[in-house]
Design an enzyme around this catalytic site. Structure first.
Site, PDB file in Angstrom:
ATOM      1  N   SER A 191       0.839  -1.202   0.000  1.00  0.00           N
ATOM      2  CA  SER A 191       0.000   0.000   0.000  1.00  0.00           C
ATOM      3  C   SER A 191       0.877   1.257   0.000  1.00  0.00           C
ATOM      4  O   SER A 191       1.685   1.440  -0.913  1.00  0.00           O
ATOM      5  CB  SER A 191      -0.961  -0.045   1.186  1.00  0.00           C
ATOM      6  OG  SER A 191      -1.953   0.942   1.073  1.00  0.00           O
ATOM      7  N   ASP A 348     -10.097  -3.678  -5.249  1.00  0.00           N
ATOM      8  CA  ASP A 348      -9.185  -2.694  -4.671  1.00  0.00           C
ATOM      9  C   ASP A 348      -9.122  -1.491  -5.605  1.00  0.00           C
ATOM     10  O   ASP A 348      -8.874  -1.646  -6.805  1.00  0.00           O
ATOM     11  CB  ASP A 348      -7.795  -3.313  -4.505  1.00  0.00           C
ATOM     12  CG  ASP A 348      -6.771  -2.372  -3.883  1.00  0.00           C
ATOM     13  OD1 ASP A 348      -7.141  -1.273  -3.448  1.00  0.00           O
ATOM     14  OD2 ASP A 348      -5.584  -2.757  -3.832  1.00  0.00           O
ATOM     15  N   HIS A 378      -8.042  -4.884  -0.742  1.00  0.00           N
ATOM     16  CA  HIS A 378      -6.903  -4.107  -0.272  1.00  0.00           C
ATOM     17  C   HIS A 378      -6.543  -4.485   1.166  1.00  0.00           C
ATOM     18  O   HIS A 378      -7.398  -4.505   2.050  1.00  0.00           O
ATOM     19  CB  HIS A 378      -7.182  -2.608  -0.343  1.00  0.00           C
ATOM     20  CG  HIS A 378      -5.961  -1.784  -0.091  1.00  0.00           C
ATOM     21  ND1 HIS A 378      -4.993  -1.584  -1.048  1.00  0.00           N
ATOM     22  CD2 HIS A 378      -5.524  -1.144   1.023  1.00  0.00           C
ATOM     23  CE1 HIS A 378      -4.030  -0.859  -0.542  1.00  0.00           C
ATOM     24  NE2 HIS A 378      -4.317  -0.577   0.728  1.00  0.00           N
TER      25      HIS A 378
END
Length: 408
Positions: A191, A348, A378
């Site tokens: 991320s 995501d 995610h």
């Protein structure tokens, strides 16, 4: 008795209403994901209340909640030695896997945790368990960086922290201390940590002072651009847990210490409208109609505003900085990057960032593995242990570590 039963029924109905959100059937463990998302939303709302009451910044409050429920001390096992230390003033947690007699020098990964540049820690359970597994399965040294977070610092200070810690680790005397092979070192992150890892790889590929070059980069559902919040994956997953589009835009604004009034304009791409001349040069790097396959673009249409809000780019020029958005780096920068692994998830908003970066890297001549999970969401790779154990979390972690094993 009857009134108590009515009250209980009402409370159950209210809880179900709060927890339930429509999810595609293809997502991994949908009911468990609803519970996880509800828990995170509850923590966010509590932190917003604390902020409203003037008791603390909402991100500090939210991170306190996250760390309070998940902080883990540096505990070694029979297979992995764990200790907290500092590299050039930056806190790190180092995991040392058991060396093999036939290999006196070990391979190594520098890992950067996610959390929107504002949340989480190298010392929470999820990242500690991930790095323990990597160190044990790879017989490797894993350096997990505890970089400073928003609102303590803002862009580009997070980058400076990971660069300083990694440069320190790459010094010959430090690698010798940890018995690390200088030719078998990689950078990785998930991320926002994937964003920082990608930025670091780009900088190190051009930095002549870095003698020991990275062998690979492994990016897990990375954040790579803030110019287009209407790629197909942003449109498809606009309200999907755990990272809705609006929340991702707020993380960007927080990272740059910007005005929350910009968020609504950004999610409709007003900040990169045709009349915002500063953004024109970067549109080709984000032309997803050519960078994404037809199986992804489907019937989605680009959102390009004719007129927008030029004030956003003027006040937040960082949006057009490749140090924040590595996807918009020049081709000459990309062609010097090491072998790359990119993991993406169908459910995501950041899916297309990773796929577009993979395509741009391939076009630049980089060896790329794109690992896509149709039932992934995610953040899934850190959720592998009860009560937040997801089948796709186990599979993504296995696939990621397997690739590292085969390529590092």
């Amino acid at each position: 008795m009857r009134s108590s039963l009515v009250l209980l029924t009402a409370l159950v109905a209210l809880a179900a209403y709060y927890i339930y959100i429509p999810l595609p059937s293809s997502v991994s463990d949908p009911w468990k994901l609803m519970l996880l998302d509800a828990t995170f939303r509850g923590a966010q709302q509590l932190s917003n209340l604390i902020h409203y009451l003037g008791l603390s910044h909402h991100l500090i409050a939210l991170n306190f909640i996250i760390i309070s429920f998940g902080k883990k001390n540096a505990l070694s096992s029979a297979q992995v030695k764990v200790r907290d230390t500092a590299f050039d003033g930056v806190e790190v947690r180092v995991f040392e896997g058991s060396p093999k007699p036939e290999e006196p020098l070990r391979r190594s990964i520098v890992y950067i945790h996610g959390g929107g540049w504002a949340l989480a820690s190298a010392k929470i359970k999820y990242y500690d368990e991930l790095c323990m597994a990597m160190a044990e399965d790879l017989n490797a040294v894993i350096v997990s960086i505890e970089y400073r977070l928003v609102p303590q610092v803002y862009f580009p200070e997070q980058i400076h922290d990971v660069v300083r810690a990694t440069k320190y680790f790459l010094q010959p005397e430090v690698l010798q201390q940890y018995h690390v092979d200088p030719d078998r070192i990689g950078i990785s992150g998930d991320s926002a940590g994937g964003n920082l890892a990608a930025v670091l790889a780009q900088q190190f590929s051009q930095d002549t002072s870095v003698r020991n070059k990275l062998k690979l980069q492994a990016l897990i559902y990375p954040v790579l651009q803030a110019l287009d919040f209407n790629t197909p994956s942003y449109q498809q997953n606009v309200n999907t847990p755990i990272l809705p589009r609006y929340v991702m835009a707020k993380y960007w604004v927080d990272y740059f210490k910007g005005d929350y009034d910009f968020v609504q304009a950004m999610v409709v791409n007003n900040h990169t409208a045709l009349d915002v001349s500063e953004a024109a040069a970067f549109r080709a790097y984000l032309n997803w109609t050519s960078l994404l396959p037809a199986s992804i673009t489907k019937n989605y249409k680009p959102v390009v505003q004719t007129t927008g809000n030029a004030r956003i780019i003027k006040e937040l020029p960082q949006l057009l900085d490749a140090r924040s958005s590595p996807l918009i780096a020049d081709q000459e920068v990309l062609q010097h990057l090491p072998k790359t692994y990119i993991l993406t998830c169908e459910h995501d908003v950041l899916r297309d960032d990773g796929i577009m970066y993979a395509k741009r890297l391939v076009n630049a001549g980089v060896d790329v593995t794109l690992d896509h999970f149709e039932d992934g969401f995610h953040g899934c790779m850190i959720f592998t242990s009860w009560p937040t154990n997801f089948s796709v979390g186990v599979r993504t972690r296995y696939s990621y570590i397997k690739w590292l094993d085969q390529n590092l």
